[in-house]
Every structure is written in C-alpha cells, then in structure tokens.
Design an enzyme around this catalytic site. Structure first.
Site, PDB file in Angstrom:
ATOM      1  N   SER A 195      14.059 -14.978 -21.230  1.00 36.77           N
ATOM      2  CA  SER A 195      13.880 -13.786 -22.153  1.00 36.77           C
ATOM      3  C   SER A 195      12.148 -13.601 -22.221  1.00 36.77           C
ATOM      4  O   SER A 195      11.795 -13.069 -21.214  1.00 36.77           O
ATOM      5  CB  SER A 195      14.440 -13.995 -23.439  1.00 36.77           C
TER       6      SER A 195
ATOM      7  N   HIS B   5      17.226  -9.043 -20.528  1.00 36.65           N
ATOM      8  CA  HIS B   5      18.260  -8.327 -21.342  1.00 36.65           C
ATOM      9  C   HIS B   5      18.163  -6.903 -20.785  1.00 36.65           C
ATOM     10  O   HIS B   5      18.756  -6.226 -21.670  1.00 36.65           O
ATOM     11  CB  HIS B   5      17.955  -8.277 -22.913  1.00 36.65           C
TER      12      HIS B   5
ATOM     13  N   GLU C 156      21.564 -10.565 -18.678  1.00 34.96           N
ATOM     14  CA  GLU C 156      21.559 -11.911 -19.414  1.00 34.96           C
ATOM     15  C   GLU C 156      22.577 -12.829 -18.657  1.00 34.96           C
ATOM     16  O   GLU C 156      23.333 -12.254 -17.681  1.00 34.96           O
ATOM     17  CB  GLU C 156      22.355 -11.669 -20.821  1.00 34.96           C
TER      18      GLU C 156
END
Length: 279
Positions: free
Chosen positions: A135, A177, A204
């Site tokens: 992330s 994401h 993801e």
C-alpha cells in the site's frame, strides 16, 4: 536515484504490493518474500512508519515469524532525528529483507525521505537485499511517488500530487488498491507529467515481484495494470486548465495476472506461464 550495484553484484528484488495482502489463509505474497530473503534463515526488518496504529509492526513480526523467518524486528521512525540513530541503521544493515507497511506514504517521505536511512535502504538493495512495501509502502518505493489524488477513470489536470519517493528505481510510478478504488485516472495523470515512466496499478492482494533484470512477475489473486506512456503521440496536459480532462493518445496498456510478466527494460509484456498452460 538508485544506488549503483557493486561490480560483480546483483541488486535485490523490489516488491511493491497493492495492499490488503492475504495474511492468514493463503499468504502467498508474504511467503514468497520470506523465501526470497532466505526462508528459515531470513532476517527481516519491518518499517511501520507509514502507519499510525501502534500494533502494526508487532503484527507483521508475528506474521513473518509464523512463515518461518529466523529473525523479524520492527524498527520504527517517528521523527527525522530517529533516522540518525546508529543502532537503528545497524539493524537495517544486518537484514536480508526490508518490509514497509501501509498507512500514509507522506509519513514515509517526510520522515525517512532524504535521510541516512533512505540512503542505506537504497544501498542495501543495490547490494542484494530485497525490499518490499505494501500500500503506502509500495507507493514510496519509486523515485516519483503519488502522494495523493482524486479517484476516477479519467485523467484530470490537477487531480494528483507527486512527491519524491525512496528512489529504489526511476523506471515506474506505483499506485495501489488500484481497481478497488478506481485509480486509473490519477495514474494516467501522473504519467502525463512523466511519460518516460511505466505506470503500475496494483490490485489488492497482488504484488509485482521485480527481479534484478527488471522483469516484473505477478503474484497474488488480483491483477496488475501496466500503462506504458513511452510512445505517447499527444498529450493536452500543457493546454488544459486545472480540473479539466486530459487527452492522451498512443498509450499502451497491459492487464497482467499471475503467470504473466513485463520487462521494464524492453517494455515487452509476456503471457509467460499462462501461454504454456493454454498450450
């Protein structure tokens, strides 16, 4: 800029992860990272700086230990002054793998960016240590980092802000994401500013395992969107006002899943194992 690889040496793998990686039932991404770092001899340092949650570092310590790593330790940096501490630098220098957690990538760039720790991580990667980030940690890996931006399918002038990243590579710009948060518009906007780079959009539970020869391999349950802007024929970025859509012609787009590859040096995509399976 990336640190130079010592003569006769091999750079470590670079592994950006799109966030939300499976940690319990089938943690194939984290398991492969441990194996790369030495398996039952792996020595992993976790950098939870991007997160404001107190237990983030401890959680990954447990995860990597359960996956068989010999030694795992979270080393946090709350201030830039922390980056000057020799003991923390020495711990990073001992590791065979470095893992940056999710959170806010601007915490990474404002606390670690430009410090001795950032230089050390680049140097260790050049010397063969593997560096992964999930992330926010994934966004921070490259030289040009998406700091924040608006979501949506269309590139919009002024919809994304870039900041300096760690600089393990200047070949690509990461967004994470990706499909879950509809971020193709902001990745395209970033590429309109930097058409020399390759855009990598990570879903993801999906990672790009980038080998020392700059071949990207897909691992995980989702997909990777690769946007090559090198052959762009026209961009209206210099003509439009902030908030207006941007025209971009001549982009090349690839959608990769596990088994497919993309070479960041030649900019060639391959079906890889998928083609062999089909045959």
């Amino acid at each position: 800029m990336p640190s130079p690889v010592p003569e006769g040496g091999t750079r470590g793998w670079i592994i950006p992860i799109g966030g939300g990686e499976e940690k319990e039932n089938n943690p194939q991404i984290l398991k492969r990272f441990v194996e790369l770092c030495g398996g039952d001899q792996a020595d992993i340092v976790v950098l939870p700086t991007a997160s404001r949650l107190a237990d983030t570092g401890a959680r990954y310590e447990k995860i990597f230990s359960a996956l068989g790593a010999a030694r795992v330790e979270a080393v946090d940096f709350d201030t830039r002054r922390d980056c000057d501490e020799k003991a923390r630098q020495q711990r990073i220098a001992q590791a065979s793998g470095i893992f940056m957690t999710g959170g806010n990538q601007l915490r990474l760039s404002t606390i670690i960016g430009g410090t001795a720790v950032a230089k050390l991580i680049r140097q260790r990667n050049a010397e063969g240590v593997h560096v992964a980030g999930t992330s926010a940690g994934a966004s921070f890996i490259s030289e040009h980092m998406i700091a924040f931006g608006e979501e949506g399918p269309t590139p919009i002038a002024g919809s994304v802000r870039l900041a300096p990243g760690l600089g393990l590579t200047n070949r690509f710009i990461i967004d994470q994401h990706f499909r879950e948060r509809d971020r193709i518009g902001r990745l395209l906007t970033a590429l309109a500013f930097n058409p020399f780079a390759v855009g990598i959009g990570l879903d993801e539970d999906t990672a790009a395992f980038i080998s020392p020869d700059n071949t990207l391999e897909v691992e995980g349950s989702g997909g990777i969107t690769v946007v090559d802007a090198n052959g762009i024929e026209f961009s209206s970025m210099d003509l439009v006002e902030e908030g207006q859509p941007v025209c971009m012609l001549g982009l090349t787009l690839h959608l990769l899943v596990a088994g497919a590859t993309f070479n960041l040096s030649t900019r060639q995509a391959s079906a890889g194992a998928l083609a062999r399976a089909k045959g």
